[in-house]
Write a protein that holds these residues in place. Structure first.
Motif, PDB file in Angstrom:
ATOM      1  N   ASP A  10       0.836  -1.201   0.000  1.00 10.92           N
ATOM      2  CA  ASP A  10       0.000   0.000   0.000  1.00 10.92           C
ATOM      3  C   ASP A  10       0.870   1.249   0.000  1.00 10.92           C
ATOM      4  N   ILE A  11       1.247   1.682  -1.203  1.00 14.31           N
ATOM      5  CA  ILE A  11       2.121   2.840  -1.342  1.00 14.31           C
ATOM      6  C   ILE A  11       1.412   4.116  -0.885  1.00 14.31           C
ATOM      7  N   ASP A  12       0.115   4.218  -1.163  1.00 14.84           N
ATOM      8  CA  ASP A  12      -0.623   5.423  -0.770  1.00 14.84           C
ATOM      9  C   ASP A  12      -0.617   5.613   0.744  1.00 14.84           C
ATOM     10  N   SER A  13      -0.789   4.519   1.474  1.00 15.71           N
ATOM     11  CA  SER A  13      -0.762   4.627   2.934  1.00 15.71           C
ATOM     12  C   SER A  13       0.613   5.037   3.429  1.00 15.71           C
ATOM     13  N   LEU A  14       1.659   4.510   2.786  1.00 15.68           N
ATOM     14  CA  LEU A  14       3.018   4.907   3.152  1.00 15.68           C
ATOM     15  C   LEU A  14       3.207   6.408   2.984  1.00 15.68           C
ATOM     16  N   ILE A  93       3.345   3.616  -8.182  1.00 16.10           N
ATOM     17  CA  ILE A  93       3.136   2.275  -8.724  1.00 16.10           C
ATOM     18  C   ILE A  93       1.650   2.021  -8.935  1.00 16.10           C
ATOM     19  N   ASN A  94       1.317   1.620 -10.156  1.00 17.33           N
ATOM     20  CA  ASN A  94      -0.064   1.310 -10.521  1.00 17.33           C
ATOM     21  C   ASN A  94      -0.168  -0.202 -10.746  1.00 17.33           C
ATOM     22  N   PRO A 385       6.834  -5.512 -10.375  1.00 13.78           N
ATOM     23  CA  PRO A 385       6.958  -5.058  -8.987  1.00 13.78           C
ATOM     24  C   PRO A 385       7.763  -5.991  -8.084  1.00 13.78           C
ATOM     25  N   GLU A 386       7.853  -7.269  -8.437  1.00 13.88           N
ATOM     26  CA  GLU A 386       8.632  -8.199  -7.604  1.00 13.88           C
ATOM     27  C   GLU A 386      10.088  -8.307  -8.034  1.00 13.88           C
ATOM     28  N   ASN A 387      10.530  -7.468  -8.968  1.00 13.56           N
ATOM     29  CA  ASN A 387      11.900  -7.580  -9.462  1.00 13.56           C
ATOM     30  C   ASN A 387      12.907  -7.460  -8.325  1.00 13.56           C
ATOM     31  N   ALA A 388      14.037  -8.151  -8.487  1.00 14.88           N
ATOM     32  CA  ALA A 388      15.118  -8.049  -7.505  1.00 14.88           C
ATOM     33  C   ALA A 388      16.274  -7.201  -8.021  1.00 14.88           C
ATOM     34  N   LEU A 389      16.262  -6.834  -9.302  1.00 12.72           N
ATOM     35  CA  LEU A 389      17.367  -6.070  -9.883  1.00 12.72           C
ATOM     36  C   LEU A 389      17.586  -4.749  -9.168  1.00 12.72           C
ATOM     37  N   LEU A 390      16.471  -4.076  -8.845  1.00 13.66           N
ATOM     38  CA  LEU A 390      16.562  -2.738  -8.268  1.00 13.66           C
ATOM     39  C   LEU A 390      16.879  -2.753  -6.784  1.00 13.66           C
ATOM     40  N   ASP A 391      16.940  -3.941  -6.199  1.00 10.05           N
ATOM     41  CA  ASP A 391      17.275  -4.030  -4.778  1.00 10.05           C
ATOM     42  C   ASP A 391      18.773  -3.884  -4.533  1.00 10.05           C
ATOM     43  N   GLU A 392      19.566  -4.005  -5.586  1.00  8.37           N
ATOM     44  CA  GLU A 392      21.015  -3.892  -5.421  1.00  8.37           C
ATOM     45  C   GLU A 392      21.419  -2.427  -5.263  1.00  8.37           C
ATOM     46  N   GLU A 393      22.694  -2.199  -5.008  1.00  4.53           N
ATOM     47  CA  GLU A 393      23.181  -0.856  -4.665  1.00  4.53           C
ATOM     48  C   GLU A 393      23.658  -0.134  -5.918  1.00  4.53           C
ATOM     49  N   LEU A 394      22.706   0.460  -6.645  1.00  2.00           N
ATOM     50  CA  LEU A 394      22.964   1.172  -7.889  1.00  2.00           C
ATOM     51  C   LEU A 394      23.027   2.674  -7.626  1.00  2.00           C
ATOM     52  N   LEU A 395      24.003   3.327  -8.256  1.00  2.00           N
ATOM     53  CA  LEU A 395      24.156   4.772  -8.120  1.00  2.00           C
ATOM     54  C   LEU A 395      24.244   5.403  -9.502  1.00  2.00           C
ATOM     55  N   THR A 396      23.994   6.697  -9.586  1.00  8.72           N
ATOM     56  CA  THR A 396      24.102   7.407 -10.857  1.00  8.72           C
ATOM     57  C   THR A 396      25.547   7.370 -11.334  1.00  8.72           C
TER      58      THR A 396
END
Length: 457
Positions: A10-14, A93-94, A385-396
């Motif tokens: 629930d992103i809206d509640s967050l 997120i929709n 939405p369940e992807n794990a790729l974006l959980d890693e430590e990525l920087l610009t």
């Protein structure tokens, strides 16, 4: 604390809770807090409430709150003293935009939109015969058809329903569009359409193609005419905006391309694919200047990030079929994705390649780590939405894209190259979409580099 914050759905509640708790901060700072809490909860697989419990309580200064959240979101970088100074976008997120990954879509287009100028071509007639139950609609031009329409992620999710058969007039060959400040390898791209049937989580096409369907040119002969008029040898290939072979059973272009470029042995043509759709290709006798290449990852990643593509075994079996037909092959370890256990999996992958494929048939190997634009990040979150790729430590990174830090990329490249060299000392290896400093640090060659231009032939 609200019960809904015990989940990460629930992103809206967050965001509502953050606005109430940090009412004394501006909107942009509230957005950064929401974004970091969301990423931490997703990465740690915990509810939002468990993240909130340890944040310095209000009315703490924003710098204290963000410092805590960054340390928790990027533990390894924090441990190594890497300073993280970037800002973080809002979470949006929709659920309706999620990709259906339960069933592989069979390529049976509902509609073909055909430009008037190619209605009588052999390509269009053949496609009519292949898909007798599809609707064929004539349009004046693709550009005019899409010009005044706005397309969304939802349209992209339905892209295999609509195919556009066009006459390409301008964009025949162009320099490979390297990332800003990347070292160029001098590669040229032959654009044989746009759009792909596969669902690779990281794919840039999700962000860069503003189209309601798959676009295929009907005038392959014009590509050949333009090449003849160029009167120059080049290293080129298809596969920038589409998979080179995924639609080959529809266009039937691969034998024509092979038979044309075998006349130009000083040029090299590459088919880049994640498919095993090589039946037509192997029906034509191979030529040493025709390279069939596959992007490779461990099967674990194919299962969780390259949906509906051919399995690792299928790709290597297709490569064996191509070498048996007289072609050379190549492999792109790109994008290399860093995760717990990556070293074991990628070392096995490299050893498997050299076990199954004769080294003297491998034209080259390339290495490239995960990189995505900031805009693509939000699209991935919506579609996967369940992807794990974006959980890693990525920087610009140096080119404005999200990347692993330079030290990690350098370690990945040197480690991968060491495994390759244990199997073969001489196969060419190059980096894709990397800065010059990375080439120097890893001692990987820039021998293909040429002066980069923006000229389109």
């Amino acid at each position: 604390m609200e019960d809904s914050l015990s989940t990460i759905d629930d992103i809206d509640s967050l965001k509502t809770f953050v606005r109430k708790k940090y009412y004394y901060l501006g909107q942009n700072k509230q957005q950064e807090i929401s974004r970091l809490i969301f990423e931490i909860a997703k990465r740690e697989k915990v509810g939002f409430s468990l993240v909130f419990e340890q944040i310095p309580p209000p009315p703490s200064r924003f710098s204290f709150i963000k410092s805590y959240l960054l340390e928790r979101r990027y533990p390894l970088l924090h441990q190594n003293g890497v300073k993280i100074s970037q800002t973080f976008c809002d979470v949006d997120i929709n659920p309706s935009l999620r990709v259906n990954l339960t069933t592989k879509q069979i390529i049976t287009p509902k509609q073909f939109f055909v430009e008037e100028s190619v209605l009588s071509t052999e390509t269009v007639q053949r496609i009519r015969d292949k898909f007798p139950n599809s609707t064929f609609t004539m349009i004046a031009s693709y550009r005019e058809y899409v010009k005044k329409k706005a397309f969304t992620i939802a349209d992209y999710n339905r892209r295999l329903e609509n195919f556009f058969i066009i006459r390409e007039k301008f964009d025949f060959y162009k320099h490979c569009p390297c990332s800003n400040n990347s070292a160029s390898c001098g590669y040229f791209v032959m654009n044989l359409g746009s759009g792909c049937p596969y669902e690779c989580t990281y794919c840039f096409l999700q962000n860069y193609i503003n189209s309601p369907g798959i676009v295929l040119p009907a005038n392959i002969e014009d590509f050949f005419t333009v090449f003849r008029n160029l009167k120059k040898d080049m290293r080129l290939g298809s596969g920038e905006l589409t998979d080179s072979l995924a639609f080959d059973h529809i266009t039937e272009y691969s034998p024509k391309i092979v038979n044309f470029f075998r006349q130009y042995p000083k040029s090299t043509f590459e088919f880049k694919t994640k498919s095993n759709n090589v039946r037509l290709l192997t029906s034509a006798p191979g030529a040493k200047n025709i390279i069939i290449s596959w992007s490779l990852n461990p099967q674990k990643l194919i299962d969780t990030a390259e949906y509906f593509t051919a399995s690792l075994e299928e790709r290597l079996e297709a490569a064996q079929a191509c070498t048996a037909a007289g072609y050379r092959v190549a492999f792109h370890f790109d994008p290399i994705i860093c995760y717990s256990g990556w070293e074991t999996d990628y070392e096995v992958l490299i050893n498997t390649v050299f076990t199954k494929i004769e080294s003297n048939t491998i034209a080259w190997l390339s290495l490239g780590t995960l990189r995505i634009s900031p805009q693509l990040k939000k699209i991935i979150e919506n579609r996967f939405p369940e992807n794990a790729l974006l959980d890693e430590e990525l920087l610009t990174g140096f080119d404005g894209k999200l990347r692993y830090p330079a030290e990690i990329r350098s370690f990945i490249y040197t480690t991968m190259n060491s495994w390759i060299r244990k199997n073969n000392k001489s196969v060419p290896v190059y980096l894709c979409m990397e800065e010059r400093e990375m080439h120097r640090d890893t001692h990987l060659s820039l021998k293909h580099e040429t002066k980069q231009t923006t000229v389109i032939f």
